[in-house]
Structures are given as structure tokens and as C-alpha cells.
Design a protein around this motif. Sequence first.
Motif, PDB file in Angstrom:
ATOM      1  N   PHE A 207      65.248 -75.479  30.099  1.00 40.34           N
ATOM      2  CA  PHE A 207      66.540 -75.540  30.768  1.00 40.34           C
ATOM      3  C   PHE A 207      67.705 -75.206  29.846  1.00 40.34           C
ATOM      4  N   GLY A 208      67.435 -75.172  28.555  1.00 44.13           N
ATOM      5  CA  GLY A 208      68.473 -74.773  27.617  1.00 44.13           C
ATOM      6  C   GLY A 208      68.849 -73.306  27.758  1.00 44.13           C
ATOM      7  N   LYS A 209      67.978 -72.517  28.400  1.00 39.75           N
ATOM      8  CA  LYS A 209      68.269 -71.093  28.582  1.00 39.75           C
ATOM      9  C   LYS A 209      69.148 -70.823  29.795  1.00 39.75           C
ATOM     10  N   LEU A 210      69.388 -71.853  30.604  1.00 36.03           N
ATOM     11  CA  LEU A 210      70.144 -71.654  31.838  1.00 36.03           C
ATOM     12  C   LEU A 210      71.646 -71.709  31.587  1.00 36.03           C
ATOM     13  N   SER A 211      72.380 -71.084  32.490  1.00 37.11           N
ATOM     14  CA  SER A 211      73.835 -71.102  32.455  1.00 37.11           C
ATOM     15  C   SER A 211      74.334 -71.164  33.891  1.00 37.11           C
ATOM     16  N   ALA A 212      75.633 -71.311  34.051  1.00 42.92           N
ATOM     17  CA  ALA A 212      76.213 -71.288  35.397  1.00 42.92           C
ATOM     18  C   ALA A 212      75.928 -69.954  36.066  1.00 42.92           C
ATOM     19  N   GLU A 213      75.918 -68.901  35.268  1.00 44.13           N
ATOM     20  CA  GLU A 213      75.622 -67.575  35.810  1.00 44.13           C
ATOM     21  C   GLU A 213      74.192 -67.514  36.341  1.00 44.13           C
ATOM     22  N   SER A 214      73.253 -68.178  35.663  1.00 42.50           N
ATOM     23  CA  SER A 214      71.862 -68.204  36.123  1.00 42.50           C
ATOM     24  C   SER A 214      71.763 -68.790  37.528  1.00 42.50           C
ATOM     25  N   VAL A 215      72.530 -69.844  37.788  1.00 45.47           N
ATOM     26  CA  VAL A 215      72.504 -70.493  39.099  1.00 45.47           C
ATOM     27  C   VAL A 215      72.968 -69.538  40.181  1.00 45.47           C
ATOM     28  N   LEU A 216      74.064 -68.840  39.924  1.00 50.50           N
ATOM     29  CA  LEU A 216      74.616 -67.915  40.918  1.00 50.50           C
ATOM     30  C   LEU A 216      73.692 -66.725  41.142  1.00 50.50           C
ATOM     31  N   VAL A 217      73.066 -66.240  40.070  1.00 51.95           N
ATOM     32  CA  VAL A 217      72.130 -65.121  40.207  1.00 51.95           C
ATOM     33  C   VAL A 217      70.912 -65.555  41.024  1.00 51.95           C
ATOM     34  N   ALA A 218      70.416 -66.774  40.792  1.00 53.98           N
ATOM     35  CA  ALA A 218      69.268 -67.285  41.549  1.00 53.98           C
ATOM     36  C   ALA A 218      69.614 -67.422  43.026  1.00 53.98           C
ATOM     37  N   LEU A 219      70.797 -67.929  43.325  1.00 55.02           N
ATOM     38  CA  LEU A 219      71.238 -68.044  44.711  1.00 55.02           C
ATOM     39  C   LEU A 219      71.329 -66.677  45.370  1.00 55.02           C
ATOM     40  N   GLY A 220      71.911 -65.732  44.656  1.00 53.87           N
ATOM     41  CA  GLY A 220      72.038 -64.378  45.201  1.00 53.87           C
ATOM     42  C   GLY A 220      70.700 -63.718  45.427  1.00 53.87           C
ATOM     43  N   HIS A 221      69.756 -63.962  44.518  1.00 59.62           N
ATOM     44  CA  HIS A 221      68.453 -63.316  44.676  1.00 59.62           C
ATOM     45  C   HIS A 221      67.640 -63.946  45.793  1.00 59.62           C
ATOM     46  N   ALA A 222      67.797 -65.243  46.006  1.00 59.31           N
ATOM     47  CA  ALA A 222      67.127 -65.884  47.141  1.00 59.31           C
ATOM     48  C   ALA A 222      67.569 -65.228  48.438  1.00 59.31           C
ATOM     49  N   PHE A 223      68.814 -64.869  48.488  1.00 63.00           N
ATOM     50  CA  PHE A 223      69.392 -64.189  49.640  1.00 63.00           C
ATOM     51  C   PHE A 223      68.822 -62.779  49.767  1.00 63.00           C
ATOM     52  N   PHE A 224      68.826 -62.045  48.638  1.00 64.82           N
ATOM     53  CA  PHE A 224      68.392 -60.650  48.633  1.00 64.82           C
ATOM     54  C   PHE A 224      66.903 -60.526  48.908  1.00 64.82           C
ATOM     55  N   SER A 225      66.108 -61.442  48.347  1.00 65.86           N
ATOM     56  CA  SER A 225      64.649 -61.301  48.438  1.00 65.86           C
ATOM     57  C   SER A 225      64.135 -61.492  49.857  1.00 65.86           C
ATOM     58  N   LEU A 226      64.876 -62.237  50.687  1.00 58.05           N
ATOM     59  CA  LEU A 226      64.450 -62.464  52.072  1.00 58.05           C
ATOM     60  C   LEU A 226      65.067 -61.470  53.047  1.00 58.05           C
TER      61      LEU A 226
END
Length: 452
Positions: free
Chosen positions: A217-236
Motif C-alpha cells: 500500500f506504500g505504492k498507492l497515491s490519491a492518483e491511484s484511487v482515481l485511476v482505479a475508479l476510472g478503469h472500473a468504469f472503462f473496463s465494463l
Amino acid sequence: MNTQTSNNHQAPRGDHPERFSSVGFIVAAIGSSVGLGNMWKFPYITGEYGGGAFFLLFIVSLILIGLPILLAEMTIGRGGRGDSATAMFNLTGSKYWRLFGLMSVLCAFVIMSYYTVVAGWTLHYTVESFAGVLFRGGDDFRGKFETFAGSYWPVLWQVVVMAGCAWIIAKGVSGGIERFNKILMPGFLLILLLLMVRSLTLPGAGEGVQFFLWPDFGKLSAESVLVALGHAFFSLSLGMGCMLTYGSYVSRKQSLGVATVAVGIGDLLYAFIAGLVIFPTVFSYGLEPGEGVGLAFMALPAAFAQMPFGSLFGGLFFLLLAIAAVTSAVSIIEVPVAYAMNNWKWSRKKAAYVLSAVCLLFGIPAALSVGGVFGGFQPGGKTLFDWYDFTAAYVLMPLGGLVVSLFTGYAWKRAKEEAGLSGFWNGVWMFLMKLVSPILIVLVFLYSVGII
């Protein structure tokens, strides 16, 4: 908006004359979601934004934003029996919601125009890999890609993809889309599993598995959260009307809750296996997991070149990408085709062939902007390909998803009835639609356009 009209307008209650079978719908919906988003984009953003920790974020994002919006799109489609613009009008009688729904139709058209460019790349690399041509003449795979992208070959392959999609769509829902997915998706899974076994048996594969599945979890950032949210949207395939349009072809006997869970599990499973294909290979051959968009076309060929039977496994990998691309492309072009059939009264064949041709003409400049004759034309520092991608994936898709969320949560009073969920799950779904999803989508949109 005329709220009185919105509350009282009755949706069409019968089944659509074109209809999926229950199994066919789930297979086609999984085929739509399992596109280049899972097989091409997911591995490189996972490598770039945190490995195993990002994968966990992606799973949470699917639950919080992906599945609720997926259920909403399918519910609107089945309730309104039409494309996104037509269905929203049918359910409310409001011309304003028709205009909002039209945004998804436009989004699908723009995406199709450049998505077929990348799909064409995968077909080219499939042929080159199986023939062994890709691995001759040195190991400068970046240079090989740039030479190919700078030629006119991408346009030819784009024509092949677009023509194939138009032919499938023209055959209809059950005879075209459903049959096509039922044939290709089992083959897709077989190739995926074969490549996973090969990847996991490579020397040093364990390091790649650990990177992908062991969260740091040390590799995560606020940007990681937003990218994950966006990709969940894109992937479906959300926000572009695909699942909404597919939903209009679903029988009223089909449980949308079960279908949503099945599609979500399928999407996650394919992403999981894709990671077990990519990361062991990347670490086994000393590649960089955060390589970026060039991971598939520039970095991985270097690994296949060193691998025993590399031409075979490289060919299978790019064939996998090609199948994923085309199954998604079919669902994307169906959105404007359905709109033309519903609103312009075109026949399915006319809509399929005419709109595919127009989309191709609109997309050719994008194909020629990745190092081709339009490569030097970069308004705002972006190529035409990048502008198409930015406009559709980072502006129109989030806004389309926001419209779906607000429509389901506030405008359409019979959404809960159509979805068919139990009392508890209805409450959870409505909470997500009214509050959580809109906030998260707005955050993703603001991040995407560079405001935050």
C-alpha cells in the motif's frame, strides 16, 4: 424538466422484437466488457500505479461504481426498450433526458472511430507473430511499431475490423452479436488459460505473481484511487450506451441482478488471468511493468522473441487481444446503429453499413496521426488519436455515467421495480446511485480533465 411528465410516463412493457437468450446476453455482455481495457490497459496501469495494491483498489472500485452503474444501464435499457436516448425518453417523456442520453450515442461513435485503430494493430501483430516476421530483423520492437504506425497499413487493418463488425451487426442480435460471442468467447478463454500456464512456468515468474497479487500500500497515491475508479468504469464499457443498448434486448424473465454479478465476475476474472499472463512474462524477461501503452506492442514482443516457440505464443497473445478488441467493438457500434433504427427508422443492415462507413471515415485521420501523415498535427500538444481518446474516455464516458446515475436515482421512479432487487439491496443500490456514484464520477471527471 417537466417532473410531472417524468413521474407519470409509462415505459414500454413488452419484449423487444430482437432479443438475446439468457445465456447469450451474459456472454455478449462479458464480451463487451472484456476488451482492450482488460487485456491491454489494465496490465500497464496496474504496473504503473501500484501492482497488487492497485488490483485491490480496482476490485473495490468495481463494487462501488462499476456494478451499480452496470445494473442501472441494463435496467434503463430493458425498461425503456431502446438506445440510451430513446430509452430515457420512453421512460420519462422528457426531451431533455433524450438529449442527455444522446451523449452516450455520440461517445460510442467517437470511441469506435479510434478503437478500431488499436484493434487493427492487434490483427497486424497477430499475423506478423504467427508468420514469424515480427521477430526477424533485430529486436528494436519500438522502432518496428513506429514504422508500422507511420505507414498506411493501420488504415487497411482498420477497414478490416470495421467491415467485420458491420457484417456481424447486420446479422442481428441473436443471429449476429449473440452467435459471434458464443463462438469467440470460449476460444478467448482457452487461449487465455493456455498463455497463463505458459507464463506461470517461466523462470522467475514468481516475482511477477508477487508484484501483481501481493499488495504494497506504500505504492498507492490519491492518483491511484482515481485511476482505479476510472478503469472500473472503462473496463465494463459504461457511459457509452453499450450495456444500456444490450439491456434493451433482454427478456423480462432475465434477472438483471444475477446478470450484473455474472458480468462483473467475468470482467474481474479476465483481468485477473490477464495479470497472470502479463506480469510473470514481464518479470521473467526483465521488462518494466510500468512501461505504459507500449507494453503490449513494444515491450512484450521482446519477451516472445526470447521465448521457446515465441512466434506461437506471441501470435496467441495478439490473437487474444484481437478477439477482445472485436467483441467490444461490436457492442460499441451497436449503440449508434440502434439509435438510427429507433429514431431514423433505418433497417438494421442500412444502419450497420452506413454508420460503420461514416465512422471509418472519421477514424482514418486518427489512424494516420500515430506517426503517420497527420502525426505532426498536434493541437494542444495531442495527436488526433489522443484527442479522440481524451474526448470519449475522459469527458463523454464519465458524463454519460453521471447521467445514468442521476436518471436512475432521481428521475425514473420505477427503476427499483424494473431492477427486481430485494428490499435491502434496493436500498443499497439507490444509496449508491443517488450519492456515492455521482460523487465518485465527478471526482474521476475532474481528475481526467486536469482540474484536480
